[in-house]
Scaffold this motif. Structure first.
Motif, PDB file in Angstrom:
ATOM      1  N   THR A 189       0.829  -1.202   0.000  1.00  0.00           N
ATOM      2  CA  THR A 189       0.000   0.000   0.000  1.00  0.00           C
ATOM      3  C   THR A 189       0.863   1.251   0.000  1.00  0.00           C
ATOM      4  N   LYS A 194       2.741   1.734  -3.298  1.00  0.00           N
ATOM      5  CA  LYS A 194       1.901   2.253  -4.388  1.00  0.00           C
ATOM      6  C   LYS A 194       1.675   3.750  -4.226  1.00  0.00           C
ATOM      7  N   LEU A 195       1.410   4.158  -2.972  1.00  0.00           N
ATOM      8  CA  LEU A 195       1.202   5.585  -2.712  1.00  0.00           C
ATOM      9  C   LEU A 195       2.470   6.373  -3.035  1.00  0.00           C
ATOM     10  N   LEU A 201       4.744   5.565  -5.122  1.00  0.00           N
ATOM     11  CA  LEU A 201       4.930   5.578  -6.576  1.00  0.00           C
ATOM     12  C   LEU A 201       4.100   6.692  -7.200  1.00  0.00           C
ATOM     13  N   ILE A 202       2.844   6.813  -6.750  1.00  0.00           N
ATOM     14  CA  ILE A 202       1.982   7.877  -7.277  1.00  0.00           C
ATOM     15  C   ILE A 202       2.606   9.242  -6.978  1.00  0.00           C
ATOM     16  N   CYS A 203       3.096   9.408  -5.745  1.00  0.00           N
ATOM     17  CA  CYS A 203       3.720  10.679  -5.362  1.00  0.00           C
ATOM     18  C   CYS A 203       4.935  10.969  -6.233  1.00  0.00           C
ATOM     19  N   ALA A 242       3.939  12.071  -9.651  1.00  0.00           N
ATOM     20  CA  ALA A 242       3.410  13.430  -9.589  1.00  0.00           C
ATOM     21  C   ALA A 242       4.538  14.439  -9.447  1.00  0.00           C
ATOM     22  N   LEU A 282       5.440  17.537 -11.943  1.00  0.00           N
ATOM     23  CA  LEU A 282       5.435  18.926 -11.490  1.00  0.00           C
ATOM     24  C   LEU A 282       6.780  19.590 -11.706  1.00  0.00           C
ATOM     25  N   VAL A 293       6.868  20.720 -15.263  1.00  0.00           N
ATOM     26  CA  VAL A 293       6.060  21.924 -15.512  1.00  0.00           C
ATOM     27  C   VAL A 293       6.752  23.152 -14.925  1.00  0.00           C
ATOM     28  N   ASN A 294       7.302  22.980 -13.712  1.00  0.00           N
ATOM     29  CA  ASN A 294       7.964  24.108 -13.063  1.00  0.00           C
ATOM     30  C   ASN A 294       9.154  24.594 -13.868  1.00  0.00           C
ATOM     31  N   VAL A 299       9.474  24.628 -16.959  1.00  0.00           N
ATOM     32  CA  VAL A 299       9.003  25.385 -18.124  1.00  0.00           C
ATOM     33  C   VAL A 299       8.498  26.765 -17.697  1.00  0.00           C
ATOM     34  N   THR A 300       7.731  26.811 -16.582  1.00  0.00           N
ATOM     35  CA  THR A 300       7.063  28.066 -16.231  1.00  0.00           C
ATOM     36  C   THR A 300       7.904  28.999 -15.375  1.00  0.00           C
ATOM     37  N   ILE A 314       7.631  33.124 -15.221  1.00  0.00           N
ATOM     38  CA  ILE A 314       7.054  33.823 -14.071  1.00  0.00           C
ATOM     39  C   ILE A 314       8.031  34.873 -13.554  1.00  0.00           C
TER      40      ILE A 314
END
Lengths: 208, 184
Positions: free
Chosen positions: B7, B10-11, B13-15, B18, B22, B25-26, B28-29, B33
């Motif tokens: 459990t 898996k959590l 891995l998701i983190c 993510a 992120l 994306v950061n 790039v932006t 900014i």
């Protein structure tokens, strides 16, 4: 299939019927452009989270599903926040902290928990779009009433020589300021809710 | 035991996925900014100092005064630009203000703020700042509605907290400039 899409517009409108996401609704509905920006943000986040929750519904263990959903939602919100700051700075400024607060907008977690983790990818996408558009429409209605009465303007996108602000004569010179304030938000919300409840019950009465 | 690792794993891995997304994306932006913030600051500096050349920023961090830029004209200090933090209706407000050597406000711009649109946010307009211009030398900076002539007082109705917040920050800035007295 279409039922999942249409239901968010009116029958299960997140704002007026499900009463979800009221906090940002009341806070940002001072200008029409805020409603459009917030609506676009919510649609994007809702779409992203519904897609991933629906895809991962067998992978995510049931015990930790809420933390997993929050991570997914928070990631999409951060993406929206960063992109808005970089490409629409004035919008990001006027929405302020409420972009970040999309994370705790109960529409998104609500749809992940109540819909996307039980349904297929296709219907989750339709649900997200329908709910997102329904939220945007509700927000547009409230902010239109509040901006017109409270400020005498309608603020949309600026292009060319047009600065994006439509000024309504008379109301612009003497606006009913209370509608821009928090009290006005609650007032407008209350009347609209009353109207939707009345309309809904009348329709039910006809069918019976 | 096994389920806990499974459990948690898996959590995690998701983190991790993510976080990678992120980070991308950061990257790039972030430059975009920063560029926007710099442009806003430069625009505001231009409004605040119509003549003269602002020097390098000097950090202060004393009360409302966050930092200052000495303004020089033909090699001599002709005034200061202060970065001020005021408290408004919606939290902190950043203000950029120009002062002459006597501590008079020459110009001010309200930068980042969370004021109410249509009320406190009106302070972003340059016209709003006219109420403070020239004050802070012999005359004090207005900090409440009763310090203003009737017509100007009318225009801040419903947003007096914003007005006082800016006024108090500008007034503190004026005191600070007086103590600097023309030194770098």
């Amino acid at each position: 299939m279409n039922k999942e899409f249409i239901k968010g517009f009116f029958k299960e409108n997140p704002i007026f019927v499900l009463l979800l996401g009221l906090c940002p609704t009341l806070a940002v509905s001072t200008r029409v452009i805020n409603a459009l920006g917030m609506g676009a943000g919510v649609i994007f986040v809702l779409l992203g989270s519904n897609i991933f929750v629906s895809l991962l519904k067998n992978f995510i263990p049931d015990k930790v599903r809420i933390p997993a959903y929050i991570v997914i939602i928070a990631s999409f919100v951060t993406i929206v926040d960063l992109v808005m700051q970089a490409y629409a700075p004035s919008l990001s400024e006027s929405l302020g902290v409420f972009v970040k607060l999309i994370v705790v907008n109960c529409i998104i977690l609500g749809r992940a928990e109540a819909f996307a983790n039980k349904n297929t990818l296709g219907s989750s996408v339709l649900d997200a779009l329908g709910m997102g558009i329904g939220f945007t429409l509700g927000l547009l209605l409230i902010s239109f009433i509040r901006e017109v009465l409270g400020n005498g303007t309608i603020t949309v996108f600026a292009f060319g020589n047009f600065d994006g602000v439509l000024r309504i004569p008379i109301l612009y010179q003497a606006p009913v300021r209370i509608f821009s304030l928090s009290a006005g938000a609650l007032l407008v919300m209350g009347f609209l809710l009353g109207f939707f409840k009345w309309y809904g019950s009348r329709k039910k009465g006809e069918q019976a | 035991m096994k389920t806990i690792f499974l459990t948690g794993g898996k959590l995690a891995l998701i983190c991790a996925v993510a976080a990678v997304a992120l980070g991308f994306v950061n990257s790039v932006t972030a430059p975009k900014i920063e560029e926007i913030n710099k442009q806003n600051l430069e625009k505001a500096l231009k409004v605040v100092v119509p003549e003269g050349q602002p020097g390098d920023e000097v950090a202060v961090g004393q009360g409302a005064v966050a930092s200052y830029y000495p303004v020089t004209r033909e090699g001599i200090i002709s005034g200061y630009i202060l970065r001020l933090t005021g408290t408004g209706y919606g939290g902190n407000m950043n203000i950029l203000a120009g002062y002459d050597l006597e501590g008079r406000v020459t110009a001010a711009v309200l930068m980042e703020n969370e004021e109410t649109p249509g009320l406190g946010k009106e302070a972003e307009n340059q016209k709003y700042m006219e109420k403070y211009r020239g004050k802070g030398g012999k005359e004090p900076v207005p900090v409440s509605k009763k310090d203003l002539p009737a017509e100007a007082a009318e225009s801040i109705s419903g947003a007096t907290v914003t007005f006082s917040g800016i006024g108090r920050a500008l007034s503190e800035g004026s005191t600070y400039v007086k103590t600097k007295g023309g030194s770098r």
